[in-house]
Motif scaffolding. Sequence first.
Motif, PDB file in Angstrom:
ATOM      1  N   TRP A  27      65.030  59.102  58.527  1.00  0.00           N
ATOM      2  CA  TRP A  27      64.755  60.617  59.029  1.00  0.00           C
ATOM      3  C   TRP A  27      64.563  60.696  60.530  1.00  0.00           C
ATOM      4  CZ3 TRP A  27      60.609  62.703  62.150  1.00  0.00           C
ATOM      5  CH2 TRP A  27      60.631  64.081  61.955  1.00  0.00           C
ATOM      6  N   ILE A  28      65.266  61.492  61.176  1.00  0.00           N
ATOM      7  CA  ILE A  28      65.204  61.565  62.452  1.00  0.00           C
ATOM      8  C   ILE A  28      64.379  62.571  63.127  1.00  0.00           C
ATOM      9  CG2 ILE A  28      66.858  61.879  64.584  1.00  0.00           C
ATOM     10  CD1 ILE A  28      67.206  59.100  63.012  1.00  0.00           C
ATOM     11  N   GLN A  29      64.543  63.707  62.650  1.00  0.00           N
ATOM     12  CA  GLN A  29      64.050  64.900  62.721  1.00  0.00           C
ATOM     13  C   GLN A  29      64.046  65.972  61.877  1.00  0.00           C
ATOM     14  OE1 GLN A  29      66.475  67.977  65.544  1.00  0.00           O
ATOM     15  NE2 GLN A  29      65.644  66.453  66.677  1.00  0.00           N
ATOM     16  N   ASN A  30      63.500  67.233  61.961  1.00  0.00           N
ATOM     17  CA  ASN A  30      63.709  67.968  61.001  1.00  0.00           C
ATOM     18  C   ASN A  30      64.981  68.249  60.349  1.00  0.00           C
ATOM     19  OD1 ASN A  30      61.184  68.583  60.470  1.00  0.00           O
ATOM     20  ND2 ASN A  30      60.913  70.530  61.668  1.00  0.00           N
ATOM     21  N   SER A  31      65.404  68.263  59.298  1.00  0.00           N
ATOM     22  CA  SER A  31      66.936  68.299  58.701  1.00  0.00           C
ATOM     23  C   SER A  31      68.147  67.372  59.406  1.00  0.00           C
ATOM     24  CB  SER A  31      67.163  69.760  58.720  1.00  0.00           C
ATOM     25  OG  SER A  31      67.409  70.395  59.996  1.00  0.00           O
ATOM     26  N   VAL A  32      67.532  66.273  59.780  1.00  0.00           N
ATOM     27  CA  VAL A  32      68.503  65.346  60.350  1.00  0.00           C
ATOM     28  C   VAL A  32      68.097  64.004  59.926  1.00  0.00           C
ATOM     29  CG1 VAL A  32      69.655  64.321  62.445  1.00  0.00           C
ATOM     30  CG2 VAL A  32      68.932  66.746  62.429  1.00  0.00           C
ATOM     31  N   PHE A  33      69.388  63.192  59.176  1.00  0.00           N
ATOM     32  CA  PHE A  33      69.139  61.839  59.115  1.00  0.00           C
ATOM     33  C   PHE A  33      70.476  60.797  59.504  1.00  0.00           C
ATOM     34  CE2 PHE A  33      65.784  61.574  55.765  1.00  0.00           C
ATOM     35  CZ  PHE A  33      65.519  63.004  55.707  1.00  0.00           C
ATOM     36  N   GLU A  34      69.906  59.767  59.768  1.00  0.00           N
ATOM     37  CA  GLU A  34      70.789  58.896  60.120  1.00  0.00           C
ATOM     38  C   GLU A  34      70.620  57.458  59.214  1.00  0.00           C
ATOM     39  OE1 GLU A  34      71.027  57.578  64.257  1.00  0.00           O
ATOM     40  OE2 GLU A  34      70.297  59.782  64.878  1.00  0.00           O
ATOM     41  N   GLY A  35      72.009  56.826  59.277  1.00  0.00           N
ATOM     42  CA  GLY A  35      71.713  55.386  58.513  1.00  0.00           C
ATOM     43  C   GLY A  35      73.104  54.746  58.283  1.00  0.00           C
ATOM     44  N   GLN A  36      73.040  53.535  58.151  1.00  0.00           N
ATOM     45  CA  GLN A  36      74.449  52.792  57.712  1.00  0.00           C
ATOM     46  C   GLN A  36      74.423  52.741  55.967  1.00  0.00           C
ATOM     47  OE1 GLN A  36      75.879  51.285  60.568  1.00  0.00           O
ATOM     48  NE2 GLN A  36      77.520  50.886  59.425  1.00  0.00           N
ATOM     49  N   LEU A  37      75.669  53.249  55.639  1.00  0.00           N
ATOM     50  CA  LEU A  37      75.851  53.391  54.214  1.00  0.00           C
ATOM     51  C   LEU A  37      77.335  52.890  53.809  1.00  0.00           C
ATOM     52  CD1 LEU A  37      74.655  56.856  52.868  1.00  0.00           C
ATOM     53  CD2 LEU A  37      73.541  54.665  52.731  1.00  0.00           C
ATOM     54  N   THR A  38      77.417  51.992  52.954  1.00  0.00           N
ATOM     55  CA  THR A  38      78.754  51.842  52.546  1.00  0.00           C
ATOM     56  C   THR A  38      79.226  52.900  51.501  1.00  0.00           C
ATOM     57  OG1 THR A  38      78.046  51.075  50.085  1.00  0.00           O
ATOM     58  CG2 THR A  38      77.737  49.382  51.812  1.00  0.00           C
ATOM     59  N   LYS A  39      80.555  53.062  51.280  1.00  0.00           N
ATOM     60  CA  LYS A  39      81.383  54.014  50.764  1.00  0.00           C
ATOM     61  C   LYS A  39      80.523  54.431  49.347  1.00  0.00           C
ATOM     62  CE  LYS A  39      85.846  54.558  52.722  1.00  0.00           C
ATOM     63  NZ  LYS A  39      87.151  54.336  52.507  1.00  0.00           N
ATOM     64  N   ALA A  40      80.188  53.277  48.589  1.00  0.00           N
ATOM     65  CA  ALA A  40      79.714  53.581  47.254  1.00  0.00           C
ATOM     66  C   ALA A  40      78.435  53.976  47.591  1.00  0.00           C
ATOM     67  CB  ALA A  40      79.607  52.148  46.743  1.00  0.00           C
ATOM     68  N   GLN A  41      77.553  53.690  48.501  1.00  0.00           N
ATOM     69  CA  GLN A  41      76.051  54.119  48.784  1.00  0.00           C
ATOM     70  C   GLN A  41      76.250  55.647  49.049  1.00  0.00           C
ATOM     71  OE1 GLN A  41      75.138  51.476  51.639  1.00  0.00           O
ATOM     72  NE2 GLN A  41      73.614  50.380  50.390  1.00  0.00           N
ATOM     73  N   LEU A  42      77.137  56.046  50.093  1.00  0.00           N
ATOM     74  CA  LEU A  42      77.393  57.210  50.134  1.00  0.00           C
ATOM     75  C   LEU A  42      77.987  58.217  49.083  1.00  0.00           C
ATOM     76  CD1 LEU A  42      77.555  59.651  52.310  1.00  0.00           C
ATOM     77  CD2 LEU A  42      79.784  58.972  52.880  1.00  0.00           C
ATOM     78  N   ALA A  43      78.708  57.674  48.097  1.00  0.00           N
ATOM     79  CA  ALA A  43      79.096  58.395  47.067  1.00  0.00           C
ATOM     80  C   ALA A  43      77.490  58.592  46.119  1.00  0.00           C
ATOM     81  CB  ALA A  43      80.008  57.606  46.188  1.00  0.00           C
TER      82      ALA A  43
END
Lengths: 87, 87
Positions: A27-43
């Motif tokens: 969680w970065i701020q209201n309605s904003v997220f960041e992070g490292q994901l693999t293609k499978a995790q993103l799916a």
Amino acid sequence: MYIILVYDIQVARVAKVCKYLRQHLNWIQNSVFEGQLTKAQLARVKSGLAALTNPEYDSIIIYQLRDARWMNKEVMGVDKNPATNLL
Amino acid sequence: MYIILVYDIQVARVAKVCKYLRQHLNWIQNSVFEGQLTKAQLARVKSGLAALTNPEYDSIIIYQLRDARWMNKEVMGVDKNPATNLL
């Protein structure tokens, strides 16, 4: 892949979406997220979001970068999640 | 440079910030802007934002990419500003 995810979700659904995303991204701020994901995790995250949102009213934007190093991030004012600024 | 700008601004100041940013970047969805800026333009936008915001309460994050091609953008649900999706 480095992900920046922003959303504009109707009030009725936003708490569940936020709770769900906290399990997968930072969680970065209201309605904003960041992070490292693999293609499978993103799916998986995308299908989880699809189940929680209404595509006629809700909007989610997923920015995908092959590497966080291709991006420079600058915060003005309050840094609501300083822990994530270790890029 | 390609810019993604997200903000979390207190209600008292958010309308002015949004109006200001619309002059320099593309409105994407609530509290999200994108656009191509030179370093000099970005410096001007940042000083304009500094004058409109309170760093103790407001938060602005500026993601800078050397080139928009380094990023893949995906929209789930409503695309609130389809015109900008010509990446």
